[in-house]
Write a protein that holds these residues in place. Structure first.
Motif, PDB file in Angstrom:
ATOM      1  N   LEU A   1     -13.923 -15.236  22.662  1.00 22.39           N
ATOM      2  CA  LEU A   1     -15.104 -16.000  22.248  1.00 22.39           C
ATOM      3  C   LEU A   1     -16.361 -15.146  22.324  1.00 22.39           C
ATOM      4  O   LEU A   1     -17.242 -15.238  21.455  1.00 22.39           O
ATOM      5  N   ALA A   2     -16.458 -14.294  23.336  1.00 21.32           N
ATOM      6  CA  ALA A   2     -17.607 -13.397  23.447  1.00 21.32           C
ATOM      7  C   ALA A   2     -17.635 -12.402  22.291  1.00 21.32           C
ATOM      8  O   ALA A   2     -18.695 -12.152  21.706  1.00 21.32           O
ATOM      9  N   PHE A   3     -16.479 -11.823  21.955  1.00 19.97           N
ATOM     10  CA  PHE A   3     -16.426 -10.896  20.814  1.00 19.97           C
ATOM     11  C   PHE A   3     -16.769 -11.597  19.506  1.00 19.97           C
ATOM     12  O   PHE A   3     -17.531 -11.075  18.691  1.00 19.97           O
ATOM     13  N   ILE A   4     -16.212 -12.768  19.300  1.00 18.82           N
ATOM     14  CA  ILE A   4     -16.450 -13.493  18.049  1.00 18.82           C
ATOM     15  C   ILE A   4     -17.917 -13.879  17.907  1.00 18.82           C
ATOM     16  O   ILE A   4     -18.510 -13.714  16.845  1.00 18.82           O
ATOM     17  N   SER A   5     -18.499 -14.404  18.985  1.00 16.95           N
ATOM     18  CA  SER A   5     -19.895 -14.854  18.888  1.00 16.95           C
ATOM     19  C   SER A   5     -20.876 -13.691  18.820  1.00 16.95           C
ATOM     20  O   SER A   5     -22.002 -13.859  18.358  1.00 16.95           O
ATOM     21  N   THR A   6     -20.469 -12.504  19.259  1.00 18.35           N
ATOM     22  CA  THR A   6     -21.360 -11.350  19.211  1.00 18.35           C
ATOM     23  C   THR A   6     -21.261 -10.606  17.887  1.00 18.35           C
ATOM     24  O   THR A   6     -22.281 -10.237  17.298  1.00 18.35           O
ATOM     25  N   PHE A   7     -20.043 -10.391  17.394  1.00 19.08           N
ATOM     26  CA  PHE A   7     -19.864  -9.507  16.249  1.00 19.08           C
ATOM     27  C   PHE A   7     -19.504 -10.208  14.944  1.00 19.08           C
ATOM     28  O   PHE A   7     -19.787  -9.684  13.881  1.00 19.08           O
ATOM     29  N   LEU A   8     -18.867 -11.359  14.996  1.00 22.35           N
ATOM     30  CA  LEU A   8     -18.373 -11.975  13.779  1.00 22.35           C
ATOM     31  C   LEU A   8     -19.284 -13.104  13.301  1.00 22.35           C
ATOM     32  O   LEU A   8     -19.836 -13.040  12.214  1.00 22.35           O
ATOM     33  N   TRP A   9     -19.413 -14.119  14.113  1.00 20.27           N
ATOM     34  CA  TRP A   9     -20.247 -15.263  13.742  1.00 20.27           C
ATOM     35  C   TRP A   9     -21.480 -15.294  14.629  1.00 20.27           C
ATOM     36  O   TRP A   9     -21.555 -16.025  15.623  1.00 20.27           O
TER      37      TRP A   9
ATOM     38  N   THR B   1     -24.933 -22.793  19.700  1.00 17.95           N
ATOM     39  CA  THR B   1     -23.752 -23.416  20.299  1.00 17.95           C
ATOM     40  C   THR B   1     -23.201 -22.585  21.448  1.00 17.95           C
ATOM     41  O   THR B   1     -23.026 -23.085  22.553  1.00 17.95           O
ATOM     42  N   VAL B   2     -22.897 -21.323  21.177  1.00 17.58           N
ATOM     43  CA  VAL B   2     -22.323 -20.429  22.175  1.00 17.58           C
ATOM     44  C   VAL B   2     -23.158 -19.157  22.197  1.00 17.58           C
ATOM     45  O   VAL B   2     -23.209 -18.439  21.211  1.00 17.58           O
TER      46      VAL B   2
ATOM     47  N   TRP C   1     -21.113 -12.880  27.879  1.00 17.04           N
ATOM     48  CA  TRP C   1     -20.796 -11.549  28.387  1.00 17.04           C
ATOM     49  C   TRP C   1     -20.922 -11.452  29.905  1.00 17.04           C
ATOM     50  O   TRP C   1     -20.043 -10.859  30.543  1.00 17.04           O
ATOM     51  N   PRO C   2     -21.976 -11.993  30.526  1.00 18.52           N
ATOM     52  CA  PRO C   2     -21.978 -11.988  31.998  1.00 18.52           C
ATOM     53  C   PRO C   2     -20.820 -12.795  32.585  1.00 18.52           C
ATOM     54  O   PRO C   2     -20.271 -12.426  33.626  1.00 18.52           O
TER      55      PRO C   2
END
Length: 81
Positions: free
Chosen positions: A38-46, A52-53, A59-60
């Motif tokens: 979820l951290a990767f998706i919310s940072t790099f993809l969407w 929302t997120v 990341w912390p």
């Protein structure tokens, strides 16, 4: 204790799951994977998921989850071997 045993501790829940087959350790392993993904998706993809997120929250949370999980794994490793 060799290097491969120490590498098991890099993923929360994996040492007990791998060495003893304890299904109770599957829960932290899957929760860590979900949090990391979820951290990767919310940072790099969407990146528009900001309301929302928040990656600033995720990341912390991933780092704390990983540090606590690695510490618990290192503590349990001598008993598991």
């Amino acid at each position: 204790m060799n290097v491969s045993d120490l590498l098991l501790c890099c993923w929360p829940g994996l040492p007990k799951l791998w060495l003893r087959g304890a299904y109770s350790s599957l829960i932290p392993a899957v929760l860590f994977a979900m949090t990391l993904n979820l951290a990767f998706i919310s940072t790099f993809l969407w990146t528009d998921w900001g309301s929302t997120v928040s990656p600033a929250f995720l990341w912390p949370m991933v780092v704390v989850f990983w540090v606590v999980g690695a510490w618990v794994g290192f503590q349990q490793l001598p008993d598991l071997l």
